[in-house]
Design an enzyme around this catalytic site. Structure first.
Site, short mmCIF file in Angstrom:
data_model
loop_
_atom_site.label_atom_id
_atom_site.label_comp_id
_atom_site.label_asym_id
_atom_site.label_seq_id
_atom_site.Cartn_x
_atom_site.Cartn_y
_atom_site.Cartn_z
N CYS A 1 0.85 -1.21 0.00
CA CYS A 1 0.00 0.00 0.00
C CYS A 1 0.88 1.25 0.00
CB CYS A 1 -0.92 -0.02 1.22
SG CYS A 1 -1.92 1.47 1.42
N CYS B 1 0.11 3.62 2.94
CA CYS B 1 0.63 3.11 4.20
C CYS B 1 2.13 3.40 4.33
CB CYS B 1 0.38 1.61 4.29
SG CYS B 1 -1.37 1.15 4.18
#
Length: 349
Positions: A64, A67
């Site tokens: 991600c 993230c």
């Protein structure tokens, strides 16, 4: 000899040159060890630690990009955890699909605040300053907590965690078939379909066995007796319904008969009343005619012969022979009665 004398000198010069280079470079520096992370990884085995104290959790995935952008900020926030009196953890949703299902994570990254077992969703940015203000100013008090079935500690979310764990294991197995073993994807899908059917059949068989173990069959005599009782009850019920219908029919017939008799009696009463009225009218008409005649006789002169004859007639014959009305009078009375009857017929009597 000259070469032999030059050999040791060159050797000494070479050794001195190497020593000088070593002294110029200085002593070798040892590599600096990396600072350990203050973020505690959370798994299915230790996630209950967040039920005590104050925690901030971050759900992320290695692939991600969002993230990854908040990793440094999250590490800084964890370093200041002692100052803020808060513990900081992280959950890898790829490695721990059960925890992502327990918290029902649908977007990444996802942040949660926990205070003594009460969970709240943090929807702000993953920046250190915002996270620090969220804890210092206690902004989490204005956020609605996850209570009831939405709480990660509830039985419902525990079942959701199990489903996510099973789906994660199936996904890992699919990747093992397709990536590691090189099996085509459609073969993997066929395998899972067959496995699902077999698993369903086995579960059905287990349920049947369990029901047979706990269900005690009745003896044959008792079963036959129960069937006979059931049949007799059904026949009795049908007979009761039939009797009730017959009683209803009889009551309806009796009511119809009573209503007919009442109608006939009313008609007879009306006819008797009409006859009585007719007789009264006839009597009244005849009486009126007689009165008119008597008045006429009283006004006119009486002959002597008639007077003598009336004197000689005995009184008894006068009382026994009443004066009869003439035919003209009866016709007038009958005409008046007919007119009244026609009027009543027109009115619907």
């Amino acid at each position: 000899m000259a070469g032999g004398r030059l050999g040791p000198r060159w050797t000494a010069l070479l050794v001195a040159w190497v020593a000088a280079l070593a002294a110029a470079e200085g002593p070798e520096q040892a590599p600096v060890p990396a600072e350990p992370s203050r973020v505690q990884p959370m798994t299915a085995s230790n996630w209950t630690l967040v039920m005590e104290g104050e925690w901030m959790l971050k759900f992320y995935a290695p692939w991600c990009p969002s993230c990854q952008q908040t990793d440094s900020e999250w590490e800084t926030f964890a370093k200041n955890g002692e100052t803020l009196q808060i513990s900081v953890g992280k959950v890898d949703v790829i490695q721990e699909p059960g925890l992502s299902g327990r918290f029902f994570v649908t977007t990444l990254p996802a942040f949660f605040h926990a205070k003594d077992g009460i969970f709240r969703r943090y929807r702000g940015p993953g920046i250190f300053e915002d996270l620090q203000n969220y804890i210092l100013e206690k902004k989490w008090q204005s956020v609605e907590p996850l209570t009831g079935w939405k709480s990660p500690a509830s039985l419902t979310m525990s079942g959701m965690a199990g489903l996510f764990s099973i789906s994660g294991k199936i996904w890992h197995l699919h990747n093992y078939f397709t990536v590691t073993l090189g099996i085509p994807a459609w073969c993997s899908y066929v395998f899972f379909i067959i496995a699902t059917l077999i698993f369903g059949l086995l579960m059905g068989l287990v349920l049947v066995v369990i029901s047979e173990c706990f269900y005690v069959p009745l003896p044959r005599n008792l079963s036959e007796h129960s069937e006979q009782n059931q049949r007799s009850e059904e026949t009795q019920g049908a007979e009761q319904l039939q009797d009730a219908e017959e009683e209803k029919d009889d009551s309806n017939e009796e009511e119809n008969k009573d209503s007919l008799l009442d109608d006939e009696e009313e008609k007879e009463d009306l006819a008797d009343e009409e006859e009585a009225e007719e007789e009264e009218e006839v009597d009244s008409v005849a009486g009126g005619v007689n009165e008119e005649r008597s008045d006429a006789n009283d006004q006119g002169p009486l002959p002597e012969a008639g007077a003598a004859q009336e004197e000689t007639e005995p009184e008894e014959t006068k009382g026994d022979t009443p004066e009869q009305p003439s035919s003209a009078d009866t016709e007038v009375a009958e005409d008046s009665l007919r007119q009244r009857r026609s009027q009543r017929a027109d009115k619907g009597l």
